[in-house]
Structures are given as C-alpha cells and as structure tokens.
Motif scaffolding. Structure first.
Motif, short mmCIF file in Angstrom:
data_model
loop_
_atom_site.label_atom_id
_atom_site.label_comp_id
_atom_site.label_asym_id
_atom_site.label_seq_id
_atom_site.Cartn_x
_atom_site.Cartn_y
_atom_site.Cartn_z
N THR A 1 -30.29 -5.65 7.61
CA THR A 1 -30.93 -4.92 6.52
C THR A 1 -30.64 -5.53 5.15
O THR A 1 -31.00 -4.94 4.13
CB THR A 1 -30.45 -3.46 6.52
OG1 THR A 1 -29.02 -3.44 6.45
CG2 THR A 1 -30.90 -2.75 7.79
N GLY A 2 -29.99 -6.67 5.11
CA GLY A 2 -29.50 -7.19 3.83
C GLY A 2 -30.32 -8.32 3.26
O GLY A 2 -30.72 -9.25 3.96
N ASP A 3 -30.59 -8.24 1.97
CA ASP A 3 -31.22 -9.31 1.21
C ASP A 3 -30.10 -10.17 0.62
O ASP A 3 -29.24 -9.68 -0.11
CB ASP A 3 -32.07 -8.70 0.09
CG ASP A 3 -32.93 -9.72 -0.62
OD1 ASP A 3 -32.45 -10.85 -0.83
OD2 ASP A 3 -34.07 -9.39 -1.00
N LEU A 4 -30.09 -11.47 0.95
CA LEU A 4 -29.00 -12.36 0.52
C LEU A 4 -29.41 -13.27 -0.63
O LEU A 4 -28.66 -14.18 -0.99
CB LEU A 4 -28.54 -13.22 1.71
CG LEU A 4 -28.20 -12.50 3.01
CD1 LEU A 4 -27.60 -13.48 4.01
CD2 LEU A 4 -27.25 -11.34 2.77
N LEU A 5 -30.57 -13.04 -1.23
CA LEU A 5 -31.08 -13.96 -2.25
C LEU A 5 -30.13 -14.10 -3.43
O LEU A 5 -30.02 -15.17 -4.03
CB LEU A 5 -32.45 -13.48 -2.75
CG LEU A 5 -33.56 -13.37 -1.69
CD1 LEU A 5 -34.83 -12.83 -2.33
CD2 LEU A 5 -33.82 -14.71 -1.03
N GLY A 6 -29.44 -13.03 -3.79
CA GLY A 6 -28.56 -13.07 -4.95
C GLY A 6 -27.19 -13.67 -4.68
O GLY A 6 -26.42 -13.90 -5.61
N ARG A 7 -26.89 -13.91 -3.42
CA ARG A 7 -25.61 -14.53 -3.09
C ARG A 7 -25.62 -16.00 -3.46
O ARG A 7 -26.66 -16.63 -3.56
CB ARG A 7 -25.31 -14.39 -1.60
CG ARG A 7 -24.81 -13.03 -1.20
CD ARG A 7 -24.21 -13.11 0.17
NE ARG A 7 -23.82 -11.80 0.65
CZ ARG A 7 -23.41 -11.58 1.88
NH1 ARG A 7 -23.37 -12.58 2.74
NH2 ARG A 7 -23.05 -10.37 2.25
N SER A 8 -24.44 -16.57 -3.61
CA SER A 8 -24.34 -17.99 -3.92
C SER A 8 -24.73 -18.84 -2.71
O SER A 8 -24.63 -18.40 -1.56
CB SER A 8 -22.92 -18.34 -4.35
OG SER A 8 -22.02 -18.24 -3.25
N TYR A 9 -25.17 -20.05 -2.99
CA TYR A 9 -25.49 -21.00 -1.92
C TYR A 9 -24.29 -21.17 -0.99
O TYR A 9 -24.43 -21.20 0.25
CB TYR A 9 -25.90 -22.33 -2.54
CG TYR A 9 -25.88 -23.52 -1.60
CD1 TYR A 9 -26.87 -23.71 -0.64
CD2 TYR A 9 -24.85 -24.46 -1.69
CE1 TYR A 9 -26.84 -24.81 0.21
CE2 TYR A 9 -24.81 -25.56 -0.84
CZ TYR A 9 -25.79 -25.72 0.11
OH TYR A 9 -25.76 -26.80 0.95
N ARG A 10 -23.08 -21.28 -1.56
CA ARG A 10 -21.89 -21.46 -0.73
C ARG A 10 -21.74 -20.30 0.26
O ARG A 10 -21.50 -20.51 1.45
CB ARG A 10 -20.64 -21.55 -1.61
CG ARG A 10 -19.36 -21.86 -0.81
CD ARG A 10 -18.11 -21.39 -1.56
NE ARG A 10 -18.00 -22.01 -2.86
CZ ARG A 10 -17.33 -23.13 -3.11
NH1 ARG A 10 -16.72 -23.75 -2.11
NH2 ARG A 10 -17.25 -23.61 -4.33
N ASP A 11 -21.90 -19.06 -0.22
CA ASP A 11 -21.71 -17.90 0.64
C ASP A 11 -22.84 -17.78 1.67
O ASP A 11 -22.61 -17.39 2.82
CB ASP A 11 -21.60 -16.62 -0.19
CG ASP A 11 -20.28 -16.53 -0.93
OD1 ASP A 11 -19.37 -17.32 -0.63
OD2 ASP A 11 -20.16 -15.66 -1.82
N ARG A 12 -24.07 -18.11 1.26
CA ARG A 12 -25.17 -18.07 2.23
C ARG A 12 -24.97 -19.10 3.33
O ARG A 12 -25.21 -18.83 4.51
CB ARG A 12 -26.52 -18.29 1.53
CG ARG A 12 -26.91 -17.21 0.53
CD ARG A 12 -28.38 -17.29 0.14
NE ARG A 12 -28.83 -18.62 -0.22
CZ ARG A 12 -28.71 -19.17 -1.43
NH1 ARG A 12 -28.15 -18.49 -2.42
NH2 ARG A 12 -29.16 -20.39 -1.67
N ARG A 13 -24.51 -20.29 2.95
CA ARG A 13 -24.27 -21.33 3.95
C ARG A 13 -23.15 -20.91 4.90
O ARG A 13 -23.22 -21.18 6.11
CB ARG A 13 -23.90 -22.65 3.28
CG ARG A 13 -25.07 -23.47 2.75
CD ARG A 13 -26.08 -23.92 3.79
NE ARG A 13 -25.55 -24.35 5.05
CZ ARG A 13 -25.99 -25.41 5.72
NH1 ARG A 13 -26.95 -26.18 5.21
NH2 ARG A 13 -25.50 -25.71 6.89
N ARG A 14 -22.13 -20.27 4.41
CA ARG A 14 -21.04 -19.85 5.27
C ARG A 14 -21.51 -18.76 6.25
O ARG A 14 -21.12 -18.75 7.41
CB ARG A 14 -19.86 -19.37 4.42
CG ARG A 14 -19.23 -20.51 3.63
CD ARG A 14 -18.15 -20.03 2.69
NE ARG A 14 -16.97 -19.56 3.39
CZ ARG A 14 -15.85 -19.21 2.77
NH1 ARG A 14 -15.78 -19.28 1.45
NH2 ARG A 14 -14.80 -18.79 3.45
N THR A 15 -22.37 -17.87 5.76
CA THR A 15 -22.95 -16.87 6.66
C THR A 15 -23.80 -17.56 7.72
O THR A 15 -23.70 -17.24 8.91
CB THR A 15 -23.80 -15.87 5.86
OG1 THR A 15 -22.97 -15.15 4.94
CG2 THR A 15 -24.48 -14.86 6.79
#
Length: 337
Positions: A260-274
């Motif tokens: 249910t989560g929108d990750l657009l506002g997260r940093s590239y580093r955190d999105r890549r780790r996810t």
C-alpha cells in the motif's frame, strides 16, 4: 514487584551502540492506548514490524509480508518483545552485528481502536495513511501468530499506474565530481518499462504511458511470472527490458510502490535497498547492480565491456515521475555506439 515490561527489550540492546531509544527502568508512561506504527525493517530479511500501544508499551509483531490487503489470506505475524513508546517515531540504521541490525523506516503510523484484546484474540481498527481497516491477530504456535483482514479492502484489482511515467536522466559528458554522493549503474539499453504487479499478474507500461504487449515488445510473455515475485505483494517497478546473451531479461533498477506504500519520496539509496531485499532474481528478471560512490571503477568496467553509458543517480534523490532531472545523469562512453 512485577517485572518491567521492557526488561527483554533492554537485555537485547546496548544503549551505547544502537540509535534506538532505550529508556531507563521505571514506571511505564501513560497514554491513550491508541497509537500504532508500522516500520519497514531491513534486517537479515525484509519485513514489517506492527506495534500497538498498550499499557505504556508498544506490543509488537514482525510480519514478513506486511498486512494482508484483503480478506483472503492470513499473514504470519511473529510476536516479539514489547518496545518503548518512543519507538513510534524511530527511524535509523541499527549497526550490523547488533540485534535487529539494518535500516528501520516508518512505513505508516496513526491511531487505532481496540475492539477486543485477550490472550487468544486481538481485534482492532487501524486509521493510517497507508494502512486502514479492521484486523484480527490470533496465536497459532508459540510466538507465531496470524493476522487477518476482517473488512473488504477499499479497492481491489491491480494497483493503478495513475499516470506514472519513468524518471529521466540528463546527459553529461563527464561523471559528477562529488562521486561519493551518487550511486552508479550500467546503462544496458533496451525498452524502458514500468512493471505493475498484482494478483499474481504483471503488466508493463512503456515510457510514453502506452501498455506494452507481446506484439509490440517481443519476449514480453517470458516476463509473465514476475507477477508472482516480490512475495506476491502488489508493486510498481522501473527497469528496462533487454536481450542479454539471447535471453529476454527485465533489468530492474527502482521500486516506486510496494503493497500500500508510495515510495516516490524516499531517497534513491533507500529505494534501492528495498528493491535488493525483495529478492527479485530469476532467469528473466533481476535487479541491475549499483555501486555507491564508485563511478570511476564503473566507467572502466563499462568501457572494457563495451557498455555504451553509465548512469549516476544521487543517493538522496526522490523519484520524480516523468521529469528529466539533474538528480540522475547519463554519462556516455566515448567508445559507446
């Protein structure tokens, strides 16, 4: 004298070595028993921690597949130690080697209502921005519980793309000077595509927003199984469909939505780790390698392998759908075709 509810929590943590809140022993604070938080925990395996305020602590469960979105499945929920109320606002990196080592991010927080709370059944209603609805927790074996959604979901079907378009890179002749602020990827070419996963299916949207089909994109049928990856969670991924060694592969380099989560506002580093924690690896799909702060080495390997370009992405950059942004840079190699 009754044991402190946080004794187990404290026994697993050294306040001098973890950024987590470790309150001194004493009477628990009083509250309204209505706060909840869900934290995305990048430990040895990605999972989500559900915490419900109760009698001065946060009663906690680790949920490998996050909350169920509809009434069909039950998801495993492992009962863990009570956490202090201060944990409801905690985000940070727990050092490797420490208990629960890894990145901790707030997935959702808000209020909840208790309908029933016994040793055999906990019924509650969540009111959050990502998570809402009626749920029940019940034990099955020791610390293993299950969580079940009791009411219909607000919407069903595949998660909509909602007009999402891929974020674009600016062309630059040279890599950025402050390379430590960037992550570097190989640009392997191919067809840029967003993958929308849900209900065991995968559909693909091109860079222009037009759905891709096997007729327009040869080899697309080889990617059908991607819909059952990511542990079956709904997701929106960004990547390129390329032919590597005669095999069609979806090279994934970003995750825009998960469950249910929108990750657009997260940093590239955190999105890549996810993305890396989702274990999306198969003969026909895999994450692209990324190398934080190591641009010169990536450029050299790209040149040696005949790869036409390297992408440099700021580690702190959000995802800007459809935008061509200096957060992302494409550096062609002089020998590239």
């Amino acid at each position: 004298m009754p044991a402190d509810k946080l004794d187990t929590y404290r026994s697993k943590r050294d306040a001098a070595r973890t950024p987590e809140p470790v309150p001194e022993p004493g009477p628990p604070p009083t509250g309204n028993d209505d706060t909840f938080v869900i934290q995305e925990h990048h430990a040895r395996r990605l999972h989500w921690d559900l915490r419900l305020e109760r009698d001065g602590v946060l009663v906690s469960w680790a949920i490998p597949k996050c909350l169920p979105l509809d009434r069909t499945p039950n998801h495993l929920a492992v009962h863990t130690e009570d956490h202090p109320l201060e944990y409801a606002t905690f985000e940070g990196e727990i050092a490797a080697g420490e208990y629960g080592g890894g990145l901790m991010l707030i997935w959702d927080r808000g209020t909840y209502e208790t309908e029933k709370w016994t040793d055999r059944e906990i019924k509650f209603v969540l009111h959050g921005s990502r998570s809402s609805g009626r749920y029940v927790l019940f034990p099955t074996d020791g610390k293993n519980w299950m969580i079940h959604r009791m009411d219909p979901p607000p919407r069903e079907g595949l998660p909509p793309a909602d007009g999402l378009r891929p974020m674009l890179a600016e062309d630059r002749k040279r890599p950025p000077r402050d390379q430590e602020a960037y992550g570097f990827e190989f640009d392997l070419g191919g067809t840029r595509a967003l993958a929308i996963l849900g209900e065991g299916k995968a559909r693909f949207i091109g860079a222009d927003g037009v759905p891709l089909t096997p007729r327009t994109t040869p080899g697309l049928e080889e990617l059908a199984g991607l819909g059952k990856a990511a542990w079956g969670l709904p997701a929106v991924l960004d990547g390129r469909i390329a032919e590597v060694g005669g095999t069609v592969i979806y090279m994934i380099f970003d995750v825009l939505r998960l469950n249910t989560g929108d990750l657009l506002g997260r940093s590239y580093r955190d999105r890549r780790r996810t993305l890396d924690h989702l274990s999306l690896r198969d003969r026909h799909w895999q994450p692209t390698p990324w190398f934080p702060g190591d641009g010169e080495a990536v450029l050299k390997v790209a040149g040696d392998q005949g790869i036409p370009a390297v992408l440099a992405k700021r580690l702190d950059s959000p995802y800007l759908p459809g935008a061509r942004s200096p957060y992302w840079l494409r550096v062609p190699l002089e020998t590239g075709g």
